[in-house]
Scaffold this active site. Structure first.
Site, PDB file in Angstrom:
ATOM      1  N   TYR A  38       0.891  78.548  92.823  1.00 52.14           N
ATOM      2  CA  TYR A  38       1.155  77.903  94.122  1.00 52.14           C
ATOM      3  C   TYR A  38       0.747  76.431  94.050  1.00 52.14           C
ATOM      4  CZ  TYR A  38       1.224  76.939  99.113  1.00 52.14           C
ATOM      5  OH  TYR A  38       1.510  76.388 100.339  1.00 52.14           O
ATOM      6  N   LYS A 119      -7.168  92.800 121.486  1.00 50.68           N
ATOM      7  CA  LYS A 119      -7.220  91.532 122.210  1.00 50.68           C
ATOM      8  C   LYS A 119      -8.008  90.525 121.373  1.00 50.68           C
ATOM      9  CE  LYS A 119      -8.152  89.496 126.681  1.00 50.68           C
ATOM     10  NZ  LYS A 119      -9.166  88.488 126.321  1.00 50.68           N
TER      11      LYS A 119
HETATM   12  C1  9MJ Z   1      -4.584  88.605 122.961  1.00 49.29           C
HETATM   13  N1  9MJ Z   1      -5.457  87.719 123.422  1.00 49.29           N
HETATM   14  O1  9MJ Z   1      -4.740  89.143 121.889  1.00 49.29           O
HETATM   15  C2  9MJ Z   1      -1.979  88.817 125.341  1.00 49.29           C
HETATM   16  N2  9MJ Z   1      -3.432  88.903 123.777  1.00 49.29           N
HETATM   17  O2  9MJ Z   1      -0.148  88.946 126.916  1.00 49.29           O
HETATM   18  C3  9MJ Z   1      -2.464  89.821 123.514  1.00 49.29           C
HETATM   19  N3  9MJ Z   1      -3.136  88.284 124.914  1.00 49.29           N
HETATM   20  C4  9MJ Z   1      -1.292  88.409 126.547  1.00 49.29           C
HETATM   21  N4  9MJ Z   1      -1.556  89.762 124.485  1.00 49.29           N
HETATM   22  C5  9MJ Z   1       0.224  88.358 128.087  1.00 49.29           C
HETATM   23  N5  9MJ Z   1      -2.443  90.619 122.439  1.00 49.29           N
HETATM   24  C6  9MJ Z   1      -0.709  87.448 128.421  1.00 49.29           C
HETATM   25  C7  9MJ Z   1      -1.672  87.463 127.443  1.00 49.29           C
END
Ligand code: 9MJ
Length: 670
Positions: A38, A119
Site C-alpha cells: 500500500y 448506539k
Molecule cells: C448511533 N449513534 O449509533 C442513530 N445511531 O438514527 C444509530 N444514531 C440515529 N442510529 C436516527 N445507530 C437518529 C439517530
C-alpha cells in the site's frame, strides 16, 4: 521518460488499487496486501501527481489531507433536520416502545419488523455526495444548522472520497457516527501524556476535539472511523423500502455497516438480542452507550412521524451503568467547608462508563464498613451517564490494610468527633482549620454563589497561605499588585481577577445567602428564603416559627438559619461584605407571579437556551421547576435527546412544548 498518457493510465490504476485496499483495511478489516505494498503504491501515486499536477483528482487517496488549515468554520443548514433519539431505560420501556408503534400503526406487534444497531458514542456526521464524490461533511449542530467539517471528514479512512459500486447516485446524503476506536483513544492519550498536552476524558470528547480542528493534519493523526446508519435526499439511486435495505445499499457504495446490526419481527427475539449486545459491549473496539431500535419500513416510519426533535419510530435503549474492577490503592481523608472529614478512595485508573476514574468519594466511615473494603482489595467501580462514579463491591485482596477513621483532622490536627446520630466525621477546628476556611472561601466564590471568575481553589489556597485572604471580606480588600507578583500570576491575570470581583458584587439575595455557607442552606433553600422573606433584614429578624413556616423548611434547617443570623460574628461579616460593595436589587421589584401555581419540568438538551438561566427565569415568575413528571406537572419543555420524562408526559397527556415555544411564549424576556 513517462508520457502524460502513460502517467494517466498508471495513476488511475494506482488510485483504483489504493481505494480497494483501503476499503479492505478500514471497512472490511480484511486486508489482501501487506502495508508495504500500500505504502509503495501511495508513494508512486504521490510522485506521479507531483510530476503531472493535472492528474490530481479530489477523490485521490493522496488528497485526504489536502489544503491549508481553515480560518474558521462555516455553517451548514441541513436540508433534512438531523434528529436525535428518545431514550428507553428499561426492558419494559423498550417493549412498550415497539408495542406503542404497532398500536399506532394498527397492526399486531408480532408483525412489526424492526432493525437494531449498537448506539455508537461519537459525533453524528452528515456526508454529502454529488456524482459519487464527497463534497461536504457537516456536524449535527443543533439538528437544523451544523458546521462544515469537510476538511476533517476527508481524513477519515472509512469515509469514501468516491462512492464505489455499479450505480453511482447523482446525489446522496449519508449519515452516521464518526468515532475514535478505543485502542486509538488510548494511544492518543498516551502520546498526550508524554508531550504534556491535553488528555481526553473519553473517546467521544477525543473525536469531537479532533473534528473541531481547523488543521486537517491533526484530525488525520487521530485515526477516527465512520459507520453509516442512514441516507437521505437520494437522486439516481434506489435506497429500498426499509432501513435494513438502505444499510445494505450503503455497504455496496463503500461504507462500513455495523456488523452487529440485526433485523427481526415481533417481540420474541428482543430480549435475547439486547442481552447479546450488552454482553458484547466490553469486547467491542469502540464505545457504545446503548442500542438503537428502529421500525424498519419507511412507510411505517412516515406514518409514525416525529415528536419535538426525535422520531417516533426509533428509540435508544440506554445501557445500564457499567462496572469495572480495579485496585484500591489508598484511602485519603479530605476536609470540607463544614468540617466534614470525607474518605476518598484512590484507585488504579480504570476506564468505566466513558471516563477514566482514579478517585471516588466514599462519603463516610459507614460506607467503608458497609462495603467492607480495605486497601489492597479489588473493588468494582460503577458509572452511568453523568452520575458520579461509585464503588459497588469488592474481592478481598491478599494483603489488606484496614482503614481507620482519623482521630485528628488531616488538615489542622484538631480532634475529630462524630455525633451519635450522624454518619459524618467532623473536625473540631472550626475557624482555626485551614482546610475549612479555604473550602468556605471556595464555596463563596463558586459559580452558583457569588460567581467570581478566575478564583479557583488553587489560587484561593495560595492567597490564603500568603496571608492575602483570610476571611470572606478580605476578597474585596485584595492587593492586586501582590496578586500579580505571585508565582503563576501576572499583571494581566491580576487585572482580570480585579474586574471579575468587581462585576460579581452585583448579585441576588438568594445567591448571597447561598454563598454564606450556612449548613444545609444551598441554592434551593436560599431561593425560598429570598422569595418569601424578600429582604435580608426580614430574614435576620425572622423567628424560628416564621422560618419553619416556609416551604420545605424543617426544624433542623430552620435552626441553622436562626443560629447563623443569631451570631454576632456572622452578622458582622455580612455587614462588612455589604459595606465593601456587595449588593442586589430588591426582590420585590423583580417579582412577577404570572406562573404561580404551575409546575414545569425541563428535560433534554437545549442547544440555544441556558438551562439554569431558564430555570431561574421560570422560578422568578413563580413557577416550581421540578425534576420529575407527575399528574401535577403543568408543562414539560422537551429538548434534544429527551427520554423517559417526555414519554411519561405523553402517557399522562401533559402539555409538551419545545425550546422554540418557550422563546415564543416569553418573547423579549429571554
Ligand atoms: C448511533 N449513534 O449509533 C442513530 N445511531 O438514527 C444509530 N444514531 C440515529 N442510529 C436516527 N445507530 C437518529 C439517530
Amino acid at each position: 521518460m513517462t508520457t502524460a498518457m502513460e502517467a494517466a493510465k498508471r495513476a488511475l490504476e494506482l488510485r483504483t488499487n489504493l481505494q480497494k485496499w483501503a476499503h479492505e483495511y478500514y471497512v472490511d478489516d480484511d486486508p489482501s496486501v501487506p502495508d508495504s505494498i500500500y505504502d509503495e503504491s501511495f508513494q508512486e501515486l504521490l510522485s506521479l501527481e507531483r510530476d503531472f499536477p493535472d492528474l490530481q483528482t479530489p477523490d485521490s487517496p493522496t488528497q485526504r489531507v489536502g489544503g491549508a488549515p481553515l480560518e474558521g468554520f462555516t455553517q451548514v443548514t441541513h436540508e433534512v433536520p438531523m434528529l436525535s433519539l428518545d431514550n428507553a431505560f428499561s426492558d419494559e420501556d423498550l417493549r412498550d416502545f415497539l408495542t406503542r408503534c404497532a398500536t399506532s400503526l394498527g397492526i399486531p406487534v408480532k408483525k412489526l419488523k424492526w432493525t437494531a444497531e449498537p448506539k455508537l458514542d461519537g459525533i453524528a456526521t452528515s456526508l454529502l455526495y454529488e456524482d459519487g464524490i464527497l463534497v461536504r461533511g457537516a456536524t449535527r449542530g443543533d439538528g437544523a444548522v451544523g458546521e462544515d467539517i469537510t476538511h476533517n471528514v476527508r481524513t477519515i479512512k472509512s469515509v469514501p472520497l468516491r462512492l464505489s459500486g455499479e450505480k453511482i447516485p447523482k446525489r446522496l446524503e449519508v449519515r452516521g457516527e464518526a468515532f475514535m476506536p478505543i485502542p486509538m483513544f488510548e494511544r492518543v492519550n498516551e502520546l498526550a501524556k508524554e508531550n504534556s498536552t491535553k488528555v481526553f476524558v473519553n473517546p467521544r470528547n477525543a473525536a469531537a476535539g479532533s473534528m473541531r480542528q481547523l488543521d486537517p493534519m491533526i484530525c488525520a493523526e487521530r485515526g477516527l472511523a465512520f459507520i453509516a446508519y442512514g441516507a437521505y435526499q437520494p437522486e439516481g439511486i434506489d435506497l429500498g423500502d426499509t432501513h435494513s435495505e438502505t444499510l445494505d445499499v450503503l455497504e455496496s457504495l463503500g461504507f462500513k455497516k455495523n456488523p452487529d446490526t440485526v433485523t427481526f419481527v415481533g417481540l420474541d427475539d428482543l430480549q435475547e438480542q439486547y442481552d447479546a449486545i450488552l454482553e458484547k459491549r466490553n469486547s467491542l473496539p469502540m464505545e457504545i452507550d446503548g442500542w438503537v431500535v428502529k421500525v424498519d419500513a419507511y412507510a411505517q416510519q412516515e406514518e409514525l412521524g416525529f415528536i419535538a426533535r426525535a422520531p417516533r419510530w426509533a428509540v435508544a435503549r440506554k445501557f445500564p451503568a457499567q462496572e469495572k474492577p480495579t485496585t484500591l490503592l489508598d484511602i485519603v481523608f479530605q476536609v470540607g467547608r463544614t468540617g466534614a472529614v470525607t474518605p476518598v478512595a484512590k484507585l488504579e485508573t480504570v476506564f468505566v462508563g466513558g471516563v477514566n476514574v482514579s478517585s471516588v468519594t466514599l462519603h463516610n466511615m459507614d460506607e467503608i464498613e458497609r462495603l467492607d473494603i480495605a486497601i489492597g482489595d479489588t473493588v468494582f467501580v460503577q458509572r452511568a451517564g453523568d452520575v458520579i462514579p461509585k464503588i459497588t463491591g469488592r474481592i478481598k485482596g491478599e494483603k489488606r490494610t484496614p482503614v481507620v477513621a482519623p482521630e485528628t483532622c488531616p488538615a489542622c490536627g484538631s480532634h475529630t468527633y462524630r455525633e451519635p446520630d450522624e454518619a459524618v466525621l467532623r473536625c473540631t477546628g472550626g475557624a482555626s482549620c485551614d482546610a475549612q476556611i479555604i473550602e468556605s472561601l471556595s464555596h463563596y466564590v463558586g459559580r452558583k454563589q457569588m460567581n467570581i471568575d478566575g478564583l479557583g481553589e488553587k489560587l484561593l489556597a495560595t492567597l490564603y497561605t500568603e496571608g492575602l485572604v483570610k476571611t470572606l471580606p478580605d476578597i474585596y480588600r485584595l492587593d492586586f499588585d501582590k496578586v500579580a507578583s505571585l508565582e503563576g500570576q501576572g499583571q494581566r491575570s491580576a487585572e482580570k481577577l480585579q474586574k471579575a470581583i468587581e462585576v460579581s458584587k452585583e448579585t441576588t439575595l438568594a445567591r448571597f445567602i447561598a454563598s454564606l455557607g450556612i449548613r444545609t442552606i444551598g441554592e434551593q433553600s436560599s431561593k425560598v428564603l429570598a422569595k418569601h422573606m424578600k429582604s435580608l433584614e426580614v430574614i435576620r429578624g425572622a423567628s424560628l416559627t416564621e422560618i419553619m413556616a416556609l416551604p420545605d423548611f424543617g426544624p433542623i434547617t430552620s435552626a441553622y438559619v436562626k443560629n447563623a443570623f443569631g451570631s454576632e460574628h456572622f452578622n458582622e461579616m455580612v455587614d462588612e461584605l455589604i459595606a465593601l460593595g456587595v449588593y442586589w436589587p430588591d426582590e420585590e421589584e423583580s417579582l412577577d407571579n404570572s406562573l404561580e401555581g404551575q409546575t414545569w419540568v425541563l428535560t433534554g438538551k437545549y442547544p440555544t437556551l441556558n438551562r439554569s438561566a431558564l430555570k431561574a427565569f421560570l422560578e422568578n415568575k413563580g413557577a416550581k421547576v421540578s425534576g420529575s413528571v407527575s399528574k401535577n406537572t403543568t408543562v414539560v419543555v422537551a429538548g434534544k435527546d429527551a427520554g423517559s420524562k417526555l414519554t411519561k408526559a405523553q402517557e399522562l397527556g401533559i402539555k409538551v412544548i419545545g425550546e422554540d415555544d418557550v422563546k415564543a411564549q416569553f418573547e423579549g424576556e429571554i
